[in-house]
Write an enzyme that holds these catalytic residues in place. Structure first.
Site, PDB file in Angstrom:
ATOM      1  N   ASN A 108      45.810  80.041  57.971  1.00  0.00           N
ATOM      2  CA  ASN A 108      46.036  80.966  59.074  1.00  0.00           C
ATOM      3  C   ASN A 108      45.857  82.368  58.492  1.00  0.00           C
ATOM      4  O   ASN A 108      46.750  82.885  57.834  1.00  0.00           O
ATOM      5  CB  ASN A 108      47.461  80.767  59.625  1.00  0.00           C
ATOM      6  CG  ASN A 108      47.837  81.825  60.647  1.00  0.00           C
ATOM      7  OD1 ASN A 108      46.989  82.600  61.103  1.00  0.00           O
ATOM      8  ND2 ASN A 108      49.113  81.884  61.014  1.00  0.00           N
ATOM      9  N   LYS A 159      45.790  85.131  59.896  1.00  0.00           N
ATOM     10  CA  LYS A 159      46.487  86.201  60.626  1.00  0.00           C
ATOM     11  C   LYS A 159      45.516  87.381  60.815  1.00  0.00           C
ATOM     12  O   LYS A 159      44.326  87.153  60.965  1.00  0.00           O
ATOM     13  CB  LYS A 159      47.779  86.593  59.915  1.00  0.00           C
ATOM     14  CG  LYS A 159      48.642  85.345  59.641  1.00  0.00           C
ATOM     15  CD  LYS A 159      50.041  85.643  59.237  1.00  0.00           C
ATOM     16  CE  LYS A 159      50.770  84.319  58.990  1.00  0.00           C
ATOM     17  NZ  LYS A 159      52.175  84.474  58.671  1.00  0.00           N
ATOM     18  N   HIS A 200      52.646  80.100  67.495  1.00  0.00           N
ATOM     19  CA  HIS A 200      53.086  80.605  66.189  1.00  0.00           C
ATOM     20  C   HIS A 200      54.308  81.508  66.387  1.00  0.00           C
ATOM     21  O   HIS A 200      54.384  82.240  67.373  1.00  0.00           O
ATOM     22  CB  HIS A 200      51.947  81.375  65.508  1.00  0.00           C
ATOM     23  CG  HIS A 200      52.270  81.705  64.084  1.00  0.00           C
ATOM     24  ND1 HIS A 200      53.071  82.766  63.737  1.00  0.00           N
ATOM     25  CD2 HIS A 200      51.947  81.082  62.923  1.00  0.00           C
ATOM     26  CE1 HIS A 200      53.212  82.793  62.411  1.00  0.00           C
ATOM     27  NE2 HIS A 200      52.536  81.774  61.897  1.00  0.00           N
ATOM     28  N   GLU A 226      55.124  84.236  65.176  1.00  0.00           N
ATOM     29  CA  GLU A 226      54.819  85.657  65.351  1.00  0.00           C
ATOM     30  C   GLU A 226      54.414  85.948  66.794  1.00  0.00           C
ATOM     31  O   GLU A 226      54.723  87.009  67.341  1.00  0.00           O
ATOM     32  CB  GLU A 226      53.726  86.086  64.346  1.00  0.00           C
ATOM     33  CG  GLU A 226      54.301  86.201  62.938  1.00  0.00           C
ATOM     34  CD  GLU A 226      53.320  85.945  61.814  1.00  0.00           C
ATOM     35  OE1 GLU A 226      52.101  86.013  62.027  1.00  0.00           O
ATOM     36  OE2 GLU A 226      53.797  85.662  60.696  1.00  0.00           O
ATOM     37  N   GLU A 233      57.309  75.176  61.156  1.00  0.00           N
ATOM     38  CA  GLU A 233      57.320  76.405  60.363  1.00  0.00           C
ATOM     39  C   GLU A 233      58.658  77.113  60.547  1.00  0.00           C
ATOM     40  O   GLU A 233      58.840  77.856  61.525  1.00  0.00           O
ATOM     41  CB  GLU A 233      56.201  77.347  60.823  1.00  0.00           C
ATOM     42  CG  GLU A 233      54.809  76.803  60.640  1.00  0.00           C
ATOM     43  CD  GLU A 233      53.798  77.915  60.473  1.00  0.00           C
ATOM     44  OE1 GLU A 233      53.114  77.932  59.447  1.00  0.00           O
ATOM     45  OE2 GLU A 233      53.714  78.799  61.357  1.00  0.00           O
ATOM     46  N   GLY A 242      56.072  83.970  55.180  1.00  0.00           N
ATOM     47  CA  GLY A 242      55.756  85.253  54.545  1.00  0.00           C
ATOM     48  C   GLY A 242      56.896  85.815  53.713  1.00  0.00           C
ATOM     49  O   GLY A 242      56.870  86.982  53.322  1.00  0.00           O
ATOM     50  N   SER A 273      55.402  79.811  53.410  1.00  0.00           N
ATOM     51  CA  SER A 273      55.343  80.064  51.962  1.00  0.00           C
ATOM     52  C   SER A 273      54.901  78.850  51.149  1.00  0.00           C
ATOM     53  O   SER A 273      55.406  78.601  50.059  1.00  0.00           O
ATOM     54  CB  SER A 273      56.684  80.606  51.456  1.00  0.00           C
ATOM     55  OG  SER A 273      56.971  81.842  52.083  1.00  0.00           O
TER      56      SER A 273
HETATM   57  P1  PGA Z   1      52.921  82.015  54.976  1.00  0.00           P
HETATM   58  O1  PGA Z   1      52.598  81.902  56.539  1.00  0.00           O
HETATM   59  O2  PGA Z   1      52.237  80.850  54.297  1.00  0.00           O
HETATM   60  O3  PGA Z   1      52.385  83.346  54.551  1.00  0.00           O
HETATM   61  O4  PGA Z   1      54.416  81.927  54.841  1.00  0.00           O
HETATM   62  C1  PGA Z   1      52.548  80.669  57.188  1.00  0.00           C
HETATM   63  C2  PGA Z   1      52.230  80.874  58.654  1.00  0.00           C
HETATM   64  O5  PGA Z   1      52.684  81.856  59.234  1.00  0.00           O
HETATM   65  O6  PGA Z   1      51.508  80.051  59.271  1.00  0.00           O
END
Ligand code: PGA
Length: 251
Positions: free
Chosen positions: A9, A11, A95, A97, A167, A173, A212
């Site tokens: 992903n 982003k 997601h 976010e 998630e 993140g 992560s």
């Molecule tokens: P990350 O993000 O691996 O940077 O923690 C995962 C995601 O948001 O899909």
């Protein structure tokens, strides 16, 4: 046996020149992978580039969001049919976010899930709890609500042509990964909840872990019985990291 999937992903990261370098390295580094698929979910403007670079390869691609509407006066939105025009295989929906920053509730996410499938694409439905919710011991209720919104709108059979991603918001993140056991417990909860409706759907569904995931922790996560790969944010932008994570998903 379920096969594994590792989906990047990106982003809101990328650029024409850097995408080319990254994708070249990923294609070369993941050639000959056994029992695992790889995909990258990229910002909309790069879909034509990604399509032309990845079409002849084993890597799939997709988008990170989609409109719940088919077409119309929705300035700035992108429909699932448009994503199909660029041969996307996957669309990330729900997601955290999007849920947190763009106020997408579970019903809206379910509508996006439906729009994705109607266009013949595969939704990657994200579910997960915040740290507050985990500390308040309501993780399972939160995930049940996110999952049930799709089951109520479309029926459990709709999940057969989808991918789920657990998630935990507190792990995204932050560098704080769920332990393999913490992740496994929630994955098992998800699979059992679906099995209560339909055992076959539950058994065959790919449930990814995200939050992560890095080169140094992917193997232990993917070794858990109900974890079928990963949704990878930060580490999907670093070729060596992403390649190692894809390799950790091999059978
Ligand atoms: P990350 O993000 O691996 O940077 O923690 C995962 C995601 O948001 O899909």
């Amino acid at each position: 046996m379920r096969s594994k999937l590792v989906a990047g992903n990106w982003k809101m990261h990328g650029g024409i020149a850097q995408n080319r370098v990254l994708l070249d390295l990923i294609v070369t580094g993941t050639t000959g992978l056994r029992g695992a698929d790889c995909a990258v979910c990229v910002p909309y403007p790069y879909l034509p580039q990604v399509q032309s670079l990845l079409q002849p390869t084993h890597i799939f691609w997709g988008a990170q969001n989609v409109s719940q509407h088919e077409k119309g006066a929705y300035t700035g939105e992108v429909s699932a049919a448009m994503l199909a025009d660029f041969a996307c295989r996957y669309v990330i929906v729900g997601h955290s976010e999007r849920r947190a920053l763009y106020a997408e509730d579970s019903h809206t996410v379910a509508l996006k899930f439906r729009a994705t499938q109607t266009a013949g694409l595969t939704p990657i439905l994200c579910v997960g709890e915040t740290l507050e919710q985990r500390e308040a011991a309501v993780t399972e209720q939160v995930i049940a609500e996110q999952l049930d919104a799709v089951i109520e709108l479309l029926g459990v059979s709709a999940l057969a042509k989808s991918v789920l991603a657990y998630e935990p918001v507190w792990a995204i993140g932050t560098g704080k990964t769920a332990t393999p056991q913490q992740a496994q417990d929630v994955h098992a909860f998800i699979r059992n909840r679906i099995a209560a409706h339909d055992i076959k759907v539950a058994t065959e569904l790919q449930v990814l872990y995200g939050g992560s995931v890095k080169a140094n922790n992917a193997a232990e996560l993917f070794a858990m019985p109900d974890i079928d790969g990963g949704l990878i944010g930060g580490a999907s932008l670093v070729a060596d990291e992403f390649i190692t994570i894809c390799r950790a998903a091999q059978s």
